[in-house]
Motif scaffolding. Structure first.
Motif, short mmCIF file in Angstrom:
data_model
loop_
_atom_site.label_atom_id
_atom_site.label_comp_id
_atom_site.label_asym_id
_atom_site.label_seq_id
_atom_site.Cartn_x
_atom_site.Cartn_y
_atom_site.Cartn_z
N VAL A 184 0.84 -1.21 0.00
CA VAL A 184 0.00 0.00 0.00
C VAL A 184 0.88 1.25 0.00
CG1 VAL A 184 -1.65 1.33 1.38
CG2 VAL A 184 -2.01 -1.12 1.01
N ARG A 185 1.94 1.24 0.83
CA ARG A 185 2.84 2.40 0.86
C ARG A 185 3.50 2.60 -0.49
NH1 ARG A 185 4.10 1.33 6.35
NH2 ARG A 185 5.66 -0.17 5.71
N ALA B 191 -1.93 -2.28 -8.70
CA ALA B 191 -3.20 -2.41 -7.98
C ALA B 191 -3.95 -3.68 -8.37
CB ALA B 191 -4.07 -1.19 -8.25
N ALA B 192 -3.59 -4.26 -9.52
CA ALA B 192 -4.35 -5.41 -10.03
C ALA B 192 -4.43 -6.54 -9.00
CB ALA B 192 -3.73 -5.91 -11.33
N TYR C 217 -6.55 -1.02 -2.44
CA TYR C 217 -6.28 -2.22 -1.64
C TYR C 217 -7.58 -2.59 -0.93
CZ TYR C 217 -4.54 -5.33 1.95
OH TYR C 217 -4.35 -6.42 2.75
N GLY C 218 -8.19 -3.68 -1.37
CA GLY C 218 -9.39 -4.17 -0.68
C GLY C 218 -10.57 -3.23 -0.81
N ASP C 219 -11.43 -3.28 0.21
CA ASP C 219 -12.72 -2.59 0.12
C ASP C 219 -12.88 -1.41 1.06
OD1 ASP C 219 -13.69 -4.23 -1.94
OD2 ASP C 219 -14.12 -5.83 -0.48
N ILE D 111 -4.01 4.79 2.54
CA ILE D 111 -3.21 5.96 2.14
C ILE D 111 -2.99 5.98 0.62
CG2 ILE D 111 -2.06 6.20 4.38
CD1 ILE D 111 0.45 4.98 3.04
N ALA D 112 -3.09 4.83 -0.02
CA ALA D 112 -2.94 4.81 -1.49
C ALA D 112 -4.09 5.56 -2.16
CB ALA D 112 -2.87 3.37 -1.98
N ASP D 113 -5.31 5.36 -1.67
CA ASP D 113 -6.46 6.09 -2.23
C ASP D 113 -6.40 7.58 -1.89
OD1 ASP D 113 -8.04 3.64 -3.16
OD2 ASP D 113 -7.66 3.20 -1.05
#
Ligand code: GSH
Length: 213
Positions: free
Chosen positions: A95-96, A148-149, A157-159, A163-165
């Motif tokens: 994610v980072r 991200a795939a 990442y997930g639902d 921090i990525a979003d």
């Protein structure tokens, strides 16, 4: 009195990240506009508190924090809920790395001071600048789409948002602002759309800030 003071600029995507994080964490904050278009970030009084001459800067808990990701990680530790990074170390590293792909490898190349330098020192015209912007966003987004795939659900990442979003949504705003096509990145488009429906993201949008023009 608010818990924190954010030195902000409505269109700054780095400040937009911090607004999202503060909203997600439910923090009460006051915004102080630093007019980047007028060069207020370079004024002596602002440089005294942030020698880099950039936004964002967050005053919180008696500290002055700079660098959006450093601020967001402070908030993530200081206010545990909602969680913005997975607990598993390898998943958190993934994610980072998505967040850093945007914050370190896409965004800085299209920063105001870089574009000004290309125009002023290197004499580039607007079409050349636009092509520069599109090139670096396109290259970065293609990599991010592939990264991200393996992990994406409703978000990168997930639902739930991470921090990525928080980095993605402002960068998508920038892409659209500069007319960079984003249709080739369906995972990014989906995560951006889902995040943008959340109140914390919607309230942080540049159109909802006091616009210094
Ligand atoms: N790496 C920094 C970047 C901050 C940054 O680039 N801020 C821009 C606005 S998005 C800025 O203040 N630019 C002022 C300038 O270019 O003169 C962060 O993530 O906080």
């Amino acid at each position: 009195m608010a818990d924190a003071i954010l030195y902000d600029y409505w269109r700054s995507s780095a400040a937009y990240r911090v607004r999202i994080a503060l909203n997600l964490k439910g923090a009460d904050y006051e915004q102080r506009a630093v007019d980047l278009a007028a060069g207020a970030q370079k004024a002596d009084d602002y440089r005294t508190i942030n020698p880099q001459g950039m936004v964002p800067l967050l005053e919180i808990d008696g500290h002055r924090l700079t660098q959006s990701l450093s601020i967001i990680m402070y908030l993530a530790t200081r206010i545990p809920e909602p969680v913005l990074l997975p607990a598993d170390p390898a998943e958190a590293a993934h994610v980072r790395s998505m967040a850093l792909t945007i914050a370190c490898d896409i965004h800085p190349l299209n920063n105001l001071r870089v574009l000004k330098y290309l125009k002023g020192e290197f004499g580039q015209d607007q079409p050349a600048i636009d092509s520069w912007i599109a090139h670096w966003i396109g290259e970065g987004f293609a990599a991010l789409e592939a990264m991200a795939a393996s992990s994406a659900g409703d978000f990168l990442y997930g639902d739930s948002p991470t921090i990525a979003d928080i980095c993605l949504v402002p960068q998508m705003y920038n892409a659209r602002r500069f007319d960079v096509p984003v249709g080739a990145y369906p995972t990014l488009v989906r995560a951006d759309a889902n995040a943008s429906k959340l109140d914390a993201f919607a309230r942080a949008h540049p159109d909802r800030q006091e616009q210094v023009l």
